[in-house]
Design an enzyme around this catalytic site. Structure first.
Site, PDB file in Angstrom:
ATOM      1  CD  GLU A  61      15.828  68.803 150.406  1.00  0.00           C
ATOM      2  OE1 GLU A  61      15.329  69.938 150.254  1.00  0.00           O
ATOM      3  OE2 GLU A  61      15.282  67.755 149.991  1.00  0.00           O
TER       4      GLU A  61
ATOM      5  CB  SER B  30      13.178  58.369 145.461  1.00  0.00           C
ATOM      6  OG  SER B  30      12.270  58.108 146.507  1.00  0.00           O
TER       7      SER B  30
END
Length: 279
Positions: free
Chosen positions: A124, A260
């Site tokens: 990210e 997640s």
């Protein structure tokens, strides 16, 4: 033995969206690849493979079909290369990550020195750096700030799964060193809610189990936060990792999970702990 699941735990909107887009791509029957693991959850990635969704290290490894951009995002040049190769691109970048990317690009365009609070080797953050033109300064905490800054006009964005405290520490350290400081708090609301709920639960239980990929930054931070409140904290991915000794003399066990971690994985962990309590 009682098991309590944190009020906010498990998959967030960004992860749900990424999984949905990958499933829809697989349903077309075309060859489908993700650029790196779609999310940081090995079990979910393996399940996608059973549906024909393969993981590719780079665009050059994909001959044809559909490429799904992972939830963590990628540098703009990667998407451009995919389109040049004639691949169909499905952008599953988390909307919160996209916001951080846009702010970083805008700050760089207007001449600010861009500081990103996050982990330099996280995908990210690598994508956010690329959107800032590749010149951003990445720091994990205030102590990581360089002695000299390129300018006194500084803009700050933060990895979406970081803690508010780390962001605050960096901003406080920058204030006396800048003439203009723009700060975008790009920590996602799901992260904030999960961290707060995990901390509150860890204070009240005898043991705490944090469920999610060992490679997941947001899950690892949940474990760190829980350990600040409770010494008996364990970060696991599967029921097979559970050691019954963790729950010796424990009357209440808390469970939380990273953004997640699908709900069925949480359920399997809860079931396993409850069976130990009944044994």
């Amino acid at each position: 033995m009682k098991v309590i699941v944190a009020e906010h735990a498990g998959v967030c909107y960004g992860v749900e969206r990424a999984l949905r887009l990958a499933h829809e791509a697989a349903a077309t029957g075309a060859a489908v690849h993700t650029l790196g693991p779609l999310i940081h959850n090995p079990q979910a990635v393996e399940e996608l493979k059973t549906m024909g969704v393969e993981v590719a290290d780079g665009v050059e490894d994909i001959a044809s079909g559909t490429v799904v951009v992972r939830s963590h995002g990628v540098p703009p040049a990667v998407i451009a290369r995919a389109e040049e190769r004639g691949l169909r691109v499905v952008d599953a970048t988390c909307p919160f990550v996209s916001t951080a990317q846009r702010h970083a690009a805008d700050l760089a365009e207007h001449g600010y020195t861009v500081v990103i609070v996050g982990e330099a080797d996280h995908p990210e953050v690598e994508g956010i750096v690329a959107h800032a033109g590749g010149e951003a300064i990445v720091v994990e905490d205030a102590r990581s700030l360089p002695e000299r800054l390129p300018s006194k006009r500084v803009g700050v964005v933060v990895q979406t799964t970081q803690t508010a405290q780390r962001l605050e520490d960096v901003v406080c350290a920058l204030l006396p060193r800048t003439s203009e400081l723009r700060v975008f708090n790009t920590i996602c609301s799901a992260t904030t809610k999960r961290q707060k709920a995990a901390r509150e639960l860890a204070r009240t239980v005898d043991a705490m189990v944090v469920v999610g990929g060992h490679n997941s930054g947001n899950t690892t931070r949940l474990a760190e936060i829980c350990r600040e409140e409770n010494p008996n904290v364990h970060h696991i991915e599967t029921p097979e990792e559970i050691d019954p000794a963790w729950f010796d003399r424990a009357r209440v066990v808390g469970v939380t999970a990273g953004a997640s971690t699908p709900s069925d994985q949480i359920d399997r962990i809860v079931d396993a702990i409850e069976r130990m309590g009944d044994a």
